[in-house]
Write an enzyme that holds these catalytic residues in place. Structure first.
Site, short mmCIF file in Angstrom:
data_model
loop_
_atom_site.label_atom_id
_atom_site.label_comp_id
_atom_site.label_asym_id
_atom_site.label_seq_id
_atom_site.Cartn_x
_atom_site.Cartn_y
_atom_site.Cartn_z
N HIS A 1 0.83 -1.21 0.00
CA HIS A 1 0.00 0.00 0.00
C HIS A 1 0.87 1.26 0.00
O HIS A 1 0.63 2.19 -0.78
CB HIS A 1 -0.91 0.01 1.22
N GLU A 2 1.88 1.28 0.86
CA GLU A 2 2.77 2.44 0.91
C GLU A 2 3.58 2.57 -0.37
O GLU A 2 3.85 3.68 -0.84
CB GLU A 2 3.69 2.36 2.14
N HIS B 1 1.70 4.47 -2.86
CA HIS B 1 1.81 5.93 -2.77
C HIS B 1 3.05 6.44 -3.51
O HIS B 1 3.02 7.50 -4.13
CB HIS B 1 1.88 6.36 -1.30
#
Length: 242
Positions: free
Chosen positions: A112-113, A116
């Site tokens: 998920h990070e 980003h």
């Protein structure tokens, strides 16, 4: 002050508290459940993030652990997930519960990070918009209630509405943040699959972690909207009483 207004307590404070508690419980439960399941590759969250970033051509982005002061999952405490991507320094930082763990939960959060970081590299419009809003939103959230209190106390309608506008900036930030986080989670699930980091069963488990995490942003936006609507009603009522 409006904190003692029954309408605020029953229509804003209590629903907001309930949403926050539900979000916290859901994240804790989903993460702790998936943290007990080793991923099939037996790789850590840091290794998973590295593979995802490299697959997207972002080998230049370093991955660092955050401070070691986070609670360990073995303690039974709510995990202190200080995971984030810093677009200014172009670095991805993972909490101890993610960085060194080889669980399904760890690789889901790490991916998920990494999502980003990919958003940043590709110039994702909403992510840029969120970054642009941050200074104004931070300042607005710090000054809003002071201006509202002063406006009510001194019966200055303009100052009261200025405070409402300042608070609205934090609501705008929450509104823009939600699709940014959802997009990062969608990217994460696709990347975990395309890089072969999860199978069908693990895909479902990883998605449950990210869905629970996404709800925290939904809850945050809902609480901010409830407060904003209350403040608008407060300012409107103050104007009518003059």
């Amino acid at each position: 002050m409006f904190y003692f207004d029954p309408k605020y307590i029953f229509f804003v404070l209590l629903p907001g508290f309930a949403l926050a508690m539900l979000a916290q419980w859901w994240v804790k439960n989903a993460f702790q459940k998936a943290s007990k399941i080793p991923n099939m590759q037996r790789i850590t969250g840091a290794q998973a993030a590295r593979r995802v970033l490299d697959s997207a051509g972002l080998a230049y982005i370093p991955i660092e652990p955050t401070h070691p002061g986070a609670f360990a999952l073995s303690s039974g405490a709510t995990p202190n997930l200080d995971d984030h991507y810093d677009p200014r320094e172009k670095v991805l930082r993972l909490s101890p519960d993610v960085y060194g763990s080889a669980s399904v939960a760890a690789i889901a959060v790490a991916a998920h990070e990494a999502g980003h970081a990919i958003q940043d590299a590709q110039g994702y419009t909403l992510m840029r918009a969120r970054s642009a809003i941050v200074p104004a939103a931070n300042l607005g959230s710090q000054l809003a209630f002071f201006m509202i209190f002063l406006g009510l106390f001194m019966h200055i309608s303009g100052l009261l509405w200025l405070g409402v506008g300042a608070f609205a900036l934090s609501t705008l930030f929450a509104l823009v943040t939600l699709p940014v986080e959802l997009d990062a989670s969608n990217r994460a699930m696709k990347l975990l699959t395309s890089t072969g980091l999860v199978d069908r069963t693990e895909h479902s488990q990883a998605k449950s972690v990210l869905t629970a995490a996404a709800f925290t942003y939904v809850a945050g936006l809902a609480v901010s909207l409830l407060n904003l609507l209350y403040l608008i009603g407060l300012a409107s009522g103050s104007g009518r009483r003059r």
